[in-house]
Design a protein around this motif. Structure first.
Motif, short mmCIF file in Angstrom:
data_model
loop_
_atom_site.label_atom_id
_atom_site.label_comp_id
_atom_site.label_asym_id
_atom_site.label_seq_id
_atom_site.Cartn_x
_atom_site.Cartn_y
_atom_site.Cartn_z
N TYR A 168 0.84 -1.21 0.00
CA TYR A 168 0.00 0.00 0.00
C TYR A 168 0.87 1.25 0.00
CZ TYR A 168 -3.69 3.31 0.91
OH TYR A 168 -4.55 4.38 0.81
N ALA A 169 1.97 1.23 0.75
CA ALA A 169 2.87 2.39 0.77
C ALA A 169 3.37 2.70 -0.64
CB ALA A 169 4.03 2.13 1.71
N ASN A 170 3.78 1.67 -1.36
CA ASN A 170 4.28 1.90 -2.73
C ASN A 170 3.20 2.52 -3.61
OD1 ASN A 170 6.82 0.83 -2.13
ND2 ASN A 170 6.21 -1.25 -2.68
N TRP A 171 1.96 2.09 -3.42
CA TRP A 171 0.86 2.68 -4.19
C TRP A 171 0.59 4.11 -3.74
CZ3 TRP A 171 -3.92 4.63 -2.72
CH2 TRP A 171 -4.83 4.88 -3.78
N LEU A 172 0.60 4.34 -2.43
CA LEU A 172 0.30 5.68 -1.91
C LEU A 172 1.35 6.69 -2.36
CD1 LEU A 172 -1.52 7.42 -0.07
CD2 LEU A 172 -0.03 6.77 1.84
N TRP A 173 2.62 6.30 -2.36
CA TRP A 173 3.67 7.23 -2.77
C TRP A 173 3.44 7.68 -4.22
CZ3 TRP A 173 3.85 7.30 1.87
CH2 TRP A 173 4.57 6.50 2.74
N GLN A 174 2.83 6.81 -5.04
CA GLN A 174 2.57 7.15 -6.44
C GLN A 174 1.28 7.96 -6.62
OE1 GLN A 174 2.96 3.70 -9.10
NE2 GLN A 174 4.07 2.66 -7.45
N HIS A 175 0.50 8.05 -5.56
CA HIS A 175 -0.78 8.76 -5.65
C HIS A 175 -0.85 9.88 -4.61
CE1 HIS A 175 -1.61 5.01 -7.78
NE2 HIS A 175 -2.56 5.66 -8.41
N ALA A 176 0.26 10.56 -4.42
CA ALA A 176 0.29 11.69 -3.49
C ALA A 176 -0.79 12.69 -3.85
CB ALA A 176 1.67 12.35 -3.52
N ASP A 177 -1.50 13.17 -2.84
CA ASP A 177 -2.62 14.07 -3.08
C ASP A 177 -2.73 15.02 -1.89
OD1 ASP A 177 -5.14 15.30 -3.41
OD2 ASP A 177 -5.89 13.59 -4.52
N SER A 178 -2.59 16.30 -2.16
CA SER A 178 -2.63 17.28 -1.07
C SER A 178 -3.97 17.31 -0.35
CB SER A 178 -2.30 18.68 -1.61
OG SER A 178 -3.25 19.07 -2.60
N GLU A 179 -5.03 16.79 -0.98
CA GLU A 179 -6.33 16.76 -0.31
C GLU A 179 -6.28 15.90 0.96
OE1 GLU A 179 -9.00 18.49 -0.88
OE2 GLU A 179 -8.24 19.45 -2.69
N LEU A 180 -5.40 14.92 1.00
CA LEU A 180 -5.30 14.07 2.19
C LEU A 180 -4.87 14.87 3.42
CD1 LEU A 180 -3.57 10.90 0.66
CD2 LEU A 180 -5.97 11.14 1.36
N GLU A 181 -4.14 15.94 3.22
CA GLU A 181 -3.68 16.73 4.35
C GLU A 181 -4.84 17.41 5.07
OE1 GLU A 181 -0.09 19.06 3.44
OE2 GLU A 181 -0.02 17.96 1.54
N ARG A 182 -5.95 17.61 4.38
CA ARG A 182 -7.11 18.24 4.99
C ARG A 182 -7.77 17.33 6.04
NH1 ARG A 182 -9.12 22.62 1.99
NH2 ARG A 182 -8.09 22.92 -0.03
N LEU A 183 -7.46 16.04 6.02
CA LEU A 183 -8.08 15.11 6.96
C LEU A 183 -7.54 15.30 8.38
CD1 LEU A 183 -8.13 11.84 4.84
CD2 LEU A 183 -9.63 13.84 4.72
N PHE A 184 -6.37 15.90 8.49
CA PHE A 184 -5.76 16.12 9.81
C PHE A 184 -5.96 17.59 10.17
CE2 PHE A 184 -3.73 12.62 7.65
CZ PHE A 184 -3.82 11.62 8.61
N GLN A 185 -7.07 17.85 10.79
CA GLN A 185 -7.57 19.22 10.89
C GLN A 185 -7.07 19.97 12.12
OE1 GLN A 185 -11.76 18.04 10.66
NE2 GLN A 185 -11.86 18.97 8.64
N GLN A 186 -6.44 19.30 13.04
CA GLN A 186 -6.02 19.99 14.25
C GLN A 186 -4.69 19.43 14.73
OE1 GLN A 186 -8.83 19.78 17.46
NE2 GLN A 186 -7.62 21.06 18.84
#
Length: 214
Positions: A168-186
């Protein structure tokens, strides 16, 4: 993968090298990202099927990310919080408040709400012979099967820890998406943890909280 600790010693097999292009908060999605993807694999939605997710917390939103980035275009989320619905929409899903959709419309369901009401509504939305996976732990009450589960001959499986975090890490590194950073809101300090945990029992609450141990 040290859990909720500030540091420790881990074997090489449990360490993931994060590439330079990957933001820290995107990399934080690795563990729960694989765990939600494992659940998705269990019900194996096809590209022509439509998927309904109950709950747009961290599990639900990562499920949206996994589905839409792997070719499932018809993804819908049921979520009472309008801010969370907006996050689901940004990740590529349609999002509605509970009781806003007709029943019998979906092929596959993902339970991410941890809510008895959300789980019951999810199953009522599935077509006959629909498939559902429970990703949440039901910590807001017991998840009880409604009459529709038997009448429509639905199938239900559970999913917990992931199977292959490195894949999964190998897949995630290829699908970097800044929208994921919005999930960590605080972001909070370690000394703020006790008060934060107490506050998270009440609505509204952030999707996820990051502790800054520095």
């Amino acid at each position: 993968m040290l859990g909720h600790t500030s540091g420790g010693i881990a074997s090489a097999g449990r360490v993931f090298a994060v590439p330079d292009h990957m933001a820290d908060r995107q990399a934080l999605c690795l563990v729960l990202g694989e765990e939600t993807h494992k659940g998705i694999r269990k019900v194996a939605p096809q590209t022509a099927e439509n998927v309904l997710i109950a709950g747009a917390g961290l599990l639900g939103l990562l499920s949206v990310f996994n589905l839409t980035r792997r070719g499932i275009a018809d993804v819908t989320v049921l979520e009472p919080d309008p801010q969370r619905r907006a996050l689901a929409h940004r990740l590529g899903a349609k999002a509605f408040a509970p009781d806003a959709l007709p029943h019998d419309q979906f092929d596959v369901g993902l339970e991410c709400s941890a809510s008895p009401a959300g789980f019951g509504e999810l199953l009522r939305h599935l077509r006959p012979a629909g498939r559902c996976v429970v990703l949440s732990d039901g910590n807001w009450g017991g998840l009880v099967l409604p009459p529709e589960f038997h009448a429509r001959e639905l199938s239900l499986v559970a999913s917990s820890d992931g199977e292959d975090y490195h894949a999964y890490a190998n897949w995630l590194w290829q699908h970097a998406d800044s929208e994921l950073e919005r999930l960590f809101q605080q972001t909070i300090r370690p000394d703020e943890l006790p008060a934060t945990v107490r506050r998270l029992r009440q609505w509204p609450r952030p999707v996820s909280v990051v502790v800054d141990w520095t």
